[in-house]
Design a protein around this motif. Sequence first.
Motif, PDB file in Angstrom:
ATOM      1  N   ILE A  10       0.839  -1.204   0.000  1.00  0.00           N
ATOM      2  CA  ILE A  10       0.000   0.000   0.000  1.00  0.00           C
ATOM      3  C   ILE A  10       0.871   1.251   0.000  1.00  0.00           C
ATOM      4  O   ILE A  10       0.586   2.231  -0.705  1.00  0.00           O
ATOM      5  CB  ILE A  10      -0.943   0.003   1.217  1.00  0.00           C
ATOM      6  N   CYS A  11       1.935   1.224   0.790  1.00  0.00           N
ATOM      7  CA  CYS A  11       2.826   2.397   0.875  1.00  0.00           C
ATOM      8  C   CYS A  11       3.468   2.690  -0.478  1.00  0.00           C
ATOM      9  O   CYS A  11       3.566   3.848  -0.897  1.00  0.00           O
ATOM     10  CB  CYS A  11       3.893   2.141   1.941  1.00  0.00           C
ATOM     11  N   ASP A  12       3.913   1.632  -1.188  1.00  0.00           N
ATOM     12  CA  ASP A  12       4.535   1.821  -2.505  1.00  0.00           C
ATOM     13  C   ASP A  12       3.515   2.228  -3.556  1.00  0.00           C
ATOM     14  O   ASP A  12       3.870   2.851  -4.566  1.00  0.00           O
ATOM     15  CB  ASP A  12       5.219   0.516  -2.943  1.00  0.00           C
ATOM     16  N   LEU A  13       2.245   1.856  -3.334  1.00  0.00           N
ATOM     17  CA  LEU A  13       1.204   2.146  -4.322  1.00  0.00           C
ATOM     18  C   LEU A  13       0.899   3.637  -4.405  1.00  0.00           C
ATOM     19  O   LEU A  13       0.627   4.170  -5.492  1.00  0.00           O
ATOM     20  CB  LEU A  13      -0.066   1.368  -3.963  1.00  0.00           C
ATOM     21  N   PHE A  14       0.950   4.341  -3.274  1.00  0.00           N
ATOM     22  CA  PHE A  14       0.575   5.757  -3.223  1.00  0.00           C
ATOM     23  C   PHE A  14       1.805   6.656  -3.383  1.00  0.00           C
ATOM     24  O   PHE A  14       2.857   6.392  -2.791  1.00  0.00           O
ATOM     25  CB  PHE A  14      -0.116   6.085  -1.892  1.00  0.00           C
ATOM     26  N   THR A  15       1.622   7.710  -4.157  1.00  0.00           N
ATOM     27  CA  THR A  15       2.656   8.743  -4.307  1.00  0.00           C
ATOM     28  C   THR A  15       2.253   9.950  -3.472  1.00  0.00           C
ATOM     29  O   THR A  15       1.123  10.448  -3.592  1.00  0.00           O
ATOM     30  CB  THR A  15       2.799   9.171  -5.779  1.00  0.00           C
ATOM     31  N   ILE A  16       3.180  10.425  -2.617  1.00  0.00           N
ATOM     32  CA  ILE A  16       2.890  11.572  -1.756  1.00  0.00           C
ATOM     33  C   ILE A  16       3.171  12.864  -2.515  1.00  0.00           C
ATOM     34  O   ILE A  16       4.281  13.084  -2.994  1.00  0.00           O
ATOM     35  CB  ILE A  16       3.731  11.515  -0.467  1.00  0.00           C
ATOM     36  N   HIS A  17       2.143  13.682  -2.655  1.00  0.00           N
ATOM     37  CA  HIS A  17       2.287  14.992  -3.294  1.00  0.00           C
ATOM     38  C   HIS A  17       2.508  16.044  -2.206  1.00  0.00           C
ATOM     39  O   HIS A  17       1.679  16.209  -1.314  1.00  0.00           O
ATOM     40  CB  HIS A  17       1.050  15.336  -4.122  1.00  0.00           C
ATOM     41  N   SER A  18       3.597  16.733  -2.310  1.00  0.00           N
ATOM     42  CA  SER A  18       3.916  17.736  -1.281  1.00  0.00           C
ATOM     43  C   SER A  18       3.315  19.084  -1.646  1.00  0.00           C
ATOM     44  O   SER A  18       3.100  19.400  -2.809  1.00  0.00           O
ATOM     45  CB  SER A  18       5.432  17.871  -1.129  1.00  0.00           C
ATOM     46  N   THR A  19       3.005  19.864  -0.625  1.00  0.00           N
ATOM     47  CA  THR A  19       2.529  21.238  -0.819  1.00  0.00           C
ATOM     48  C   THR A  19       3.513  22.188  -0.163  1.00  0.00           C
ATOM     49  O   THR A  19       4.229  21.824   0.776  1.00  0.00           O
ATOM     50  CB  THR A  19       1.130  21.422  -0.194  1.00  0.00           C
ATOM     51  N   TYR A  55       0.674   3.920  10.662  1.00  0.00           N
ATOM     52  CA  TYR A  55      -0.712   3.446  10.713  1.00  0.00           C
ATOM     53  C   TYR A  55      -0.894   2.198   9.838  1.00  0.00           C
ATOM     54  O   TYR A  55      -1.569   1.241  10.229  1.00  0.00           O
ATOM     55  CB  TYR A  55      -1.656   4.556  10.240  1.00  0.00           C
ATOM     56  N   LEU A  56      -0.266   2.175   8.650  1.00  0.00           N
ATOM     57  CA  LEU A  56      -0.354   1.005   7.781  1.00  0.00           C
ATOM     58  C   LEU A  56       0.218  -0.233   8.464  1.00  0.00           C
ATOM     59  O   LEU A  56      -0.336  -1.333   8.353  1.00  0.00           O
ATOM     60  CB  LEU A  56       0.381   1.264   6.460  1.00  0.00           C
ATOM     61  N   GLN A  57       1.319  -0.056   9.176  1.00  0.00           N
ATOM     62  CA  GLN A  57       1.925  -1.189   9.870  1.00  0.00           C
ATOM     63  C   GLN A  57       1.019  -1.703  10.990  1.00  0.00           C
ATOM     64  O   GLN A  57       0.909  -2.913  11.218  1.00  0.00           O
ATOM     65  CB  GLN A  57       3.293  -0.780  10.427  1.00  0.00           C
ATOM     66  N   GLU A  58       0.345  -0.800  11.692  1.00  0.00           N
ATOM     67  CA  GLU A  58      -0.594  -1.225  12.736  1.00  0.00           C
ATOM     68  C   GLU A  58      -1.778  -1.975  12.130  1.00  0.00           C
ATOM     69  O   GLU A  58      -2.240  -2.966  12.680  1.00  0.00           O
ATOM     70  CB  GLU A  58      -1.087  -0.017  13.531  1.00  0.00           C
ATOM     71  N   ILE A  99      -8.909   0.323   3.438  1.00  0.00           N
ATOM     72  CA  ILE A  99      -8.245   1.576   3.047  1.00  0.00           C
ATOM     73  C   ILE A  99      -8.237   1.717   1.532  1.00  0.00           C
ATOM     74  O   ILE A  99      -8.562   2.780   0.984  1.00  0.00           O
ATOM     75  CB  ILE A  99      -6.803   1.616   3.604  1.00  0.00           C
ATOM     76  N   LEU A 100      -7.881   0.622   0.848  1.00  0.00           N
ATOM     77  CA  LEU A 100      -7.842   0.658  -0.618  1.00  0.00           C
ATOM     78  C   LEU A 100      -9.235   0.895  -1.190  1.00  0.00           C
ATOM     79  O   LEU A 100      -9.404   1.664  -2.148  1.00  0.00           O
ATOM     80  CB  LEU A 100      -7.267  -0.660  -1.136  1.00  0.00           C
ATOM     81  N   LEU A 101     -10.253   0.258  -0.606  1.00  0.00           N
ATOM     82  CA  LEU A 101     -11.630   0.438  -1.061  1.00  0.00           C
ATOM     83  C   LEU A 101     -12.105   1.868  -0.829  1.00  0.00           C
ATOM     84  O   LEU A 101     -12.813   2.447  -1.667  1.00  0.00           O
ATOM     85  CB  LEU A 101     -12.539  -0.552  -0.323  1.00  0.00           C
ATOM     86  N   VAL A 135     -10.369   4.565  -0.952  1.00  0.00           N
ATOM     87  CA  VAL A 135      -9.729   5.524  -1.870  1.00  0.00           C
ATOM     88  C   VAL A 135     -10.080   5.241  -3.326  1.00  0.00           C
ATOM     89  O   VAL A 135     -10.406   6.151  -4.088  1.00  0.00           O
ATOM     90  CB  VAL A 135      -8.193   5.496  -1.690  1.00  0.00           C
ATOM     91  N   THR A 136     -10.032   3.940  -3.725  1.00  0.00           N
ATOM     92  CA  THR A 136     -10.136   3.601  -5.153  1.00  0.00           C
ATOM     93  C   THR A 136     -11.461   2.947  -5.537  1.00  0.00           C
ATOM     94  O   THR A 136     -11.760   2.849  -6.731  1.00  0.00           O
ATOM     95  CB  THR A 136      -8.999   2.649  -5.541  1.00  0.00           C
ATOM     96  N   GLY A 137     -12.218   2.466  -4.548  1.00  0.00           N
ATOM     97  CA  GLY A 137     -13.439   1.728  -4.869  1.00  0.00           C
ATOM     98  C   GLY A 137     -13.174   0.260  -5.130  1.00  0.00           C
ATOM     99  O   GLY A 137     -14.085  -0.476  -5.495  1.00  0.00           O
ATOM    100  N   SER A 138     -11.930  -0.186  -4.968  1.00  0.00           N
ATOM    101  CA  SER A 138     -11.569  -1.580  -5.189  1.00  0.00           C
ATOM    102  C   SER A 138     -10.836  -2.106  -3.966  1.00  0.00           C
ATOM    103  O   SER A 138     -10.007  -1.407  -3.383  1.00  0.00           O
ATOM    104  CB  SER A 138     -10.685  -1.722  -6.433  1.00  0.00           C
ATOM    105  N   CYS A 139     -11.140  -3.363  -3.592  1.00  0.00           N
ATOM    106  CA  CYS A 139     -10.445  -3.963  -2.454  1.00  0.00           C
ATOM    107  C   CYS A 139      -9.265  -4.813  -2.901  1.00  0.00           C
ATOM    108  O   CYS A 139      -8.684  -5.542  -2.109  1.00  0.00           O
ATOM    109  CB  CYS A 139     -11.412  -4.802  -1.620  1.00  0.00           C
ATOM    110  N   TYR A 140      -8.929  -4.749  -4.194  1.00  0.00           N
ATOM    111  CA  TYR A 140      -7.771  -5.469  -4.714  1.00  0.00           C
ATOM    112  C   TYR A 140      -7.017  -4.559  -5.688  1.00  0.00           C
ATOM    113  O   TYR A 140      -7.560  -3.565  -6.179  1.00  0.00           O
ATOM    114  CB  TYR A 140      -8.210  -6.742  -5.446  1.00  0.00           C
ATOM    115  N   ILE A 141      -5.770  -4.892  -5.943  1.00  0.00           N
ATOM    116  CA  ILE A 141      -4.978  -4.144  -6.925  1.00  0.00           C
ATOM    117  C   ILE A 141      -5.086  -4.882  -8.255  1.00  0.00           C
ATOM    118  O   ILE A 141      -4.593  -6.007  -8.381  1.00  0.00           O
ATOM    119  CB  ILE A 141      -3.506  -4.030  -6.499  1.00  0.00           C
ATOM    120  N   PRO A 142      -5.743  -4.304  -9.255  1.00  0.00           N
ATOM    121  CA  PRO A 142      -5.908  -5.015 -10.529  1.00  0.00           C
ATOM    122  C   PRO A 142      -4.574  -5.183 -11.244  1.00  0.00           C
ATOM    123  O   PRO A 142      -3.647  -4.389 -11.036  1.00  0.00           O
ATOM    124  CB  PRO A 142      -6.859  -4.105 -11.321  1.00  0.00           C
ATOM    125  N   PRO A 143      -4.432  -6.220 -12.078  1.00  0.00           N
ATOM    126  CA  PRO A 143      -3.176  -6.424 -12.802  1.00  0.00           C
ATOM    127  C   PRO A 143      -2.763  -5.222 -13.647  1.00  0.00           C
ATOM    128  O   PRO A 143      -1.573  -4.968 -13.817  1.00  0.00           O
ATOM    129  CB  PRO A 143      -3.476  -7.640 -13.687  1.00  0.00           C
TER     130      PRO A 143
END
Length: 730
Positions: A624-633, A648-651, A664-666, A668-676
Amino acid sequence: CVLCGRTDDCAEKYGEKRTYVEYNLTVHNYCLLMSSGIWQRGEEDEGVDGFLITDIRKEVKRAAKLKCNICRKKGASIGCVVPKCKRSYHFPCGLQKECIFQFMEDFRSYCWEHRPVQEFADQEPRGASQCTICLDLVEHLPVYTVLKSPCCKNAWFHRECLQYQALSAGIFFFRCTVCNNKEKFQKEMLRMGIHIPERDASWELEENAYQDLLHCYQHCDVKRCLCKKGRDYNEPDSKWEIKRCQYCGSRGTHLACSSMQSWEENWECMECRSIFATSGRYSKQKKRSLATSEKTNGTTCLLEEPSPKSPRQSSGSPRNFLLQSSKIMSQNLSPCSHRELPASDRMTMSLSPVMSIRYWSLRHKRLKERRREVCNILKELKVQVKTKPTRLNIIAENIWSSALKGFRQRIFSPTNTIEVSFLNCKNRSKTNTSAASKHHFFQLLMLHLQNSSLFEGSSGKTLSLDFQALEENLYFEAGKMIAVSLVHGGPSPGFFSKTLFNCLVYGPENVKPSLEDVADDDVAQTIKKIKYANSLSSLQSTLQDCCEFLAAAGCLRPVTALCDKNVLVNEILIYHVIKRVTLPLESFRQGLNTLGVLEKMQMHPNVFSSIFCHKSERLSAKTICDLFTIHSTSDVNNVEGADFWTGYLQEVESGESVVTLEDILLFVTGSCYIPPIGFDPEPTIQFLRIRYPIGNRLLNSLELPITKTYQQFKKKMEFTIRNTLRAERE
């Protein structure tokens, strides 16, 4: 009922009686279907099952001028289809007078004088026999209340029994109770006025009807369980995962409680082990430090308590049952037992624990690399998809039939963008269309395909031979659905056997099947008897016992030497696994070539096997951590927020939160799995000065609040995600 004027509410006789308060209308379903002056001019969700309200009112006015020839009252909406016959009647009156109503094609009705009859041969024996449904006597007479099977000479039924059987079994399971014929039997029964509803069987529609069969034994039976959360606690892919006995399945242990490693597949309970020990055919495997019958370094025995088991429901003694198991791992059971294991298991057995861990970690790394390549290839195929939408109206309870109807509609094109609306099965109301609906639809569809009759096998599945599915072109549709799912962001199948995948990629003529590909237990036992025959006389005796099976497979031939059994086994495997399903395989390949998926599979076989033959990896905090890109402001320091996020992800992964990584994935994305194919656009995170987290499924973006402490961050995350998903489910 506005058509027959009766208040009777008997669904078996007159169909479902429905009342529409907004139209001030009550009507029996069969009265509506059989009325002579009305047709379905609307869609199925319009009016009353496609009958428009205005048309129903016109039909009521027309029938009001016609007098029933049976009860002499007005409102006779049904007429005999014979051109010269002028009789009209109500549906209940027609039943009473033994008219025949054909629930097929254009729903014809025949009066008592012109109704179709069954032909009886002059030499046909008269008398009585048992109705094979109610088991009461039925006389062999050409009367309305008695029906004869068109496919069996001596099968007679009461008409009423057949009608109840048809309503219960539905179109998929209604067949001759003697010979199991379906096509010829249904055709004759429809002609003779038996209504066969186009729905699944009543026992298939009952909610949780087979729930008891899904229960797996999950209890740690070692003498001293080390798990602090109790003997029933089970956490997959951890040291607290419960392994069941590979032979009986009715005893279990935590991995840690028996000092097992996660890569170890097999474990035997003490009772099964003692059975082999007394039989003299069991050889102890490597001793485990905490799972041995002796004391080691002063520690006491941690094996199971010797409590009695409940008796098995299979025939024969437990010892005989265990000795017939095809998964016996003892090295001295037979010289061939080691070779019968899958390749992955053979590798594990021959390696030391340290080498096995390295092997599996390297294998896991290769799988991840190949899935990244698949993602890029599928993105290339997605270029074909246009922005023009195609709407699929899906009923979750009837996922297969509604998906099939959507894929077969004339306006459907795999190159259009797919939008999914879920319909409520009871009132046909639509839910909102969103990315979450599409992800959920493809997930349900892949799960249905995995458990459907089109495939057979336990884990790695091959194609089965289903003549009805072949006739209805369902193998093509299944292949098409899998291809569309991959390109449109659905999950991967993950349940294909290596043999099925290789047949699709390299062609069936270049594939050599193995015994693990045989799903039929009887066929597998026959092949094993031939393969493990230890003398020419025993081999010939085995072949004599199964000569009919060999003749059907085209493998019946004289055997003059014991070594001939190897060639014979290979021929049987090729016939049963490949040649027998040649037509389904070809149809499935054509469907899978939709959007060019099969061509890409043939160009990159090793890459695509990672998603067809292996289940998708379980979500982890790192994934999950690698999936998201953090956008800085510019005005926000993201370092502290990122620390809160990763912590929090580790907990969540360790089970210390009320939500899961899938939640968490659902969110944000509406999916509970990461599609191929991955997500489009790629998921992002922003830390903003807001009160609560916000998940934007259109942009796959997660906006997180900036908090002073980690506890505040965790509390807001759990509150928002849990309540949002709960509201969606409700």
